[in-house]
Design a protein around this motif. Structure first.
Motif, short mmCIF file in Angstrom:
data_model
loop_
_atom_site.label_atom_id
_atom_site.label_comp_id
_atom_site.label_asym_id
_atom_site.label_seq_id
_atom_site.Cartn_x
_atom_site.Cartn_y
_atom_site.Cartn_z
N CYS A 46 -5.80 -0.88 3.03
CA CYS A 46 -4.95 -1.98 3.49
C CYS A 46 -5.64 -2.61 4.70
O CYS A 46 -5.75 -1.97 5.75
CB CYS A 46 -3.56 -1.48 3.85
SG CYS A 46 -2.45 -2.74 4.49
N ALA B 120 0.83 -1.21 0.00
CA ALA B 120 0.00 0.00 0.00
C ALA B 120 0.86 1.26 0.00
O ALA B 120 0.55 2.25 -0.69
CB ALA B 120 -0.93 -0.01 1.21
N LEU C 145 -5.15 -5.81 0.08
CA LEU C 145 -5.42 -4.46 -0.40
C LEU C 145 -6.90 -4.41 -0.72
O LEU C 145 -7.46 -5.34 -1.31
CB LEU C 145 -4.62 -4.14 -1.66
CG LEU C 145 -3.11 -4.09 -1.56
CD1 LEU C 145 -2.52 -3.53 -2.86
CD2 LEU C 145 -2.63 -3.26 -0.37
#
Length: 375
Positions: A337, A325, A350
C-alpha cells in the motif's frame, strides 16, 4: 518539553490517514504474498537458505567490522566477482544494503562543484544521496531524456545523471538507452539503480542495463540490491574498476559501515548461481506481471502496464488504499500500500509483486480478492 512537537506531527498523520505501523509476520504466514520483493521466489529456496547457513557456520554470525578492517571475507570477494561477471561489468563492491550502495555511488561521484540531474520519480535512497552529496542537484521531469539534456547544458563541469531503471511505485522503466546517449553527448556520467531490474530484465535476469546494451560501459555505474530477486540482503555497486577503487577510498557508507553479514553474502551468492542455472525464472516473473495487469484491467481497475515485475493499482484516496489493503489481508492476500509521501504525485496505490513462483490458481485468487474488495 523535549520532543513535544512529535505529538503534533502524529496527530497530523492520523488526520491525513498516513499512520504507518509495524506488523511482524510469522515464519509460516498463511497469506498469499504479493507484497514482498521476492520476485523470483528464492528467499526460502533450500539452496539459498543453506547458502546462508553454511556461510554463518564458516564465517560467523557477523562480519565483525567494516570492510576495510575485518569485514571483508573471501566470500564477499567471490560474490563481487560473480555478480560483476553475471551483469557484464568490470568490478563490483558489496554494501550492507542497497540504500547504502546508492548513498555511496551518488555522494562519491558528485563532488563539490558538480551537477546531479535527478529524475523526479527516483527512490528515496537516491534522493538522500543527492541531498548528502556536495554537488548541486537539479530535479527534472520523470523519464524525460530531453529534460536531462537541458539540465546538463546549464552546467560547465563535472556532472552525473541519476535514475532508477525500474521505478518502484508504478513499475515503469526508464529510457536507459536515451539517457545514456544524452549523458555521452554532454560528457556526463550516468548512475542507475537497478534494484527492480536485476533478476527480472535482461538475458536471464542480468538486469536493465544489460537489456539496453549498456553493460560494461565506462561511463555507467549501476547499483543493485541483493534483497529482492536474490532473496537475501545487502547491495552492490557495479562499474569500471577505477570507479569501484574510488568508492573503496571515498564512499563513507563503505568505509565506516560494518560489512554485510556472511550469511547474507552466502545466500545472495547461492541465489545468483540458481538464477544463472535457471534463467527462465526472469521471464516467468515478467509473464506473471503481464497476466496480473491484463486481468485487473479487465475488471475495470486502473493498473499501470508493468515493464518489469511491479504492478501498480490506483486507489481513490489514502484512506481507501489502506482499507483496501486491509480487506485484502482479511481475505488472505498480502499487498503493498503506497501513499504520500512515498508517492510524489499524491496518488495512492496498491502495489503488487509478480513472483516467478506464483501458480495460475494463485494469480486467479489474487485477482478475485482485489476485485471483490475494491473501494
Amino acid at each position: 518539553m523535549a520532543f513535544g512537537w512529535i505529538d503534533e506531527q502524529a496527530e497530523l498523520r492520523r488526520n491525513a490517514g498516513l499512520v504507518r505501523t509495524l506488523r511482524p509476520r510469522p515464519a509460516d504466514s498463511p497469506l498469499l504474498d504479493l507484497a514482498s520483493n521476492d520476485y523470483l521466489g528464492l528467499a526460502r529456496h533450500p539452496e539459498v537458505t543453506e547458502g546462508a547457513a553454511r556461510a554463518a557456520r564458516r564465517w560467523g554470525g557477523g562480519a565483525t567490522g567494516s570492510r576495510l578492517v575485518t569485514g571483508t571475507t573471501e566470500l564477499h570477494a567471490e560474490l563481487e566477482r560473480e555478480l560483476a561477471g553475471f551483469c557484464g561489468f568490470e568490478a563490483a563492491l558489496v554494501f550492507s544494503s542497497g540504500y547504502a550502495a546508492n548513498l555511496a555511488a551518488v555522494t562519491a561521484l558528485a563532488p563539490h562543484g558538480s551537477l546531479i540531474v535527478s529524475d523526479a520519480g527516483n527512490h528515496a535512497s537516491l534522493i538522500d544521496g543527492c541531498r548528502l552529496a556536495r554537488g548541486t542537484t537539479q530535479v527534472v521531469a520523470h523519464a524525460d531524456p530531453d529534460a536531462v539534456r537541458k539540465a546538463l547544458q546549464t552546467h560547465d563541469g563535472t556532472a552525473v545523471a541519476v535514475s532508477d531503471t525500474v521505478f518502484s511505485v508504478d513499475g515503469d522503466a526508464a529510457p536507459l538507452a536515451a539517457l545514456a546517449q544524452v549523458c555521452r553527448e554532454q560528457g556526463a556520467g550516468l548512475v542507475v539503480d537497478d534494484a527492480h531490474g536485476l533478476g527480472v530484465l535482461g538475458d536471464g535476469g542480468r538486469g536493465a542495463p544489460y537489456a539496453a546494451g549498456l553493460a560494461g560501459a565506462d561511463d555507467l555505474v549501476v547499483t543493485v540490491t541483493l534483497s529482492k530477486s536474490l532473496g537475501s540482503q545487502g547491495g552492490a555497486v557495479l562499474g569500471p574498476a577505477r570507479v569501484i577503487d574510488h568508492l573503496v577510498n571515498a564512499a563513507r557508507t563503505f568505509i565506516f559501515d560494518t560489512g554485510l553479514a556472511p550469511a547474507a553474502a552466502g545466500a545472495a551468492l547461492a541465489a545468483l548461481r540458481l538464477l544463472r542455472g535457471e534463467p527462465e525464472r526472469a521471464a516467468r516473473a515478467r509473464a506473471v506481471a503481464g497476466e496480473l495487469h491484463t486481468r485487473l484491467t479487465a475488471l475495470g481497475l486502473q493498473a499501470v502496464r508493468p515493464d518489469a515485475a511491479v504492478v501498480s493499482v490506483r486507489a481513490p484516496s489514502p484512506e481507501s488504499a489502506v482499507r483496501w489493503a486491509a480487506d485484502c489481508r482479511a481475505e488472505g492476500l498480502a499487498v503493498g500500500c503506497f501513499r504520500p509521501p512515498s508517492v510524489p504525485d499524491g496518488i495512492s496505490r496498491l502495489r503488487l509483486t509478480a513472483r516467478a513462483d506464483l501458480s495460475g490458481d494463485q494469480i486467479e485468487r489474487a485477482v478475485r480478492v482485489i476485485g471483490d474488495t475494491r473501494p
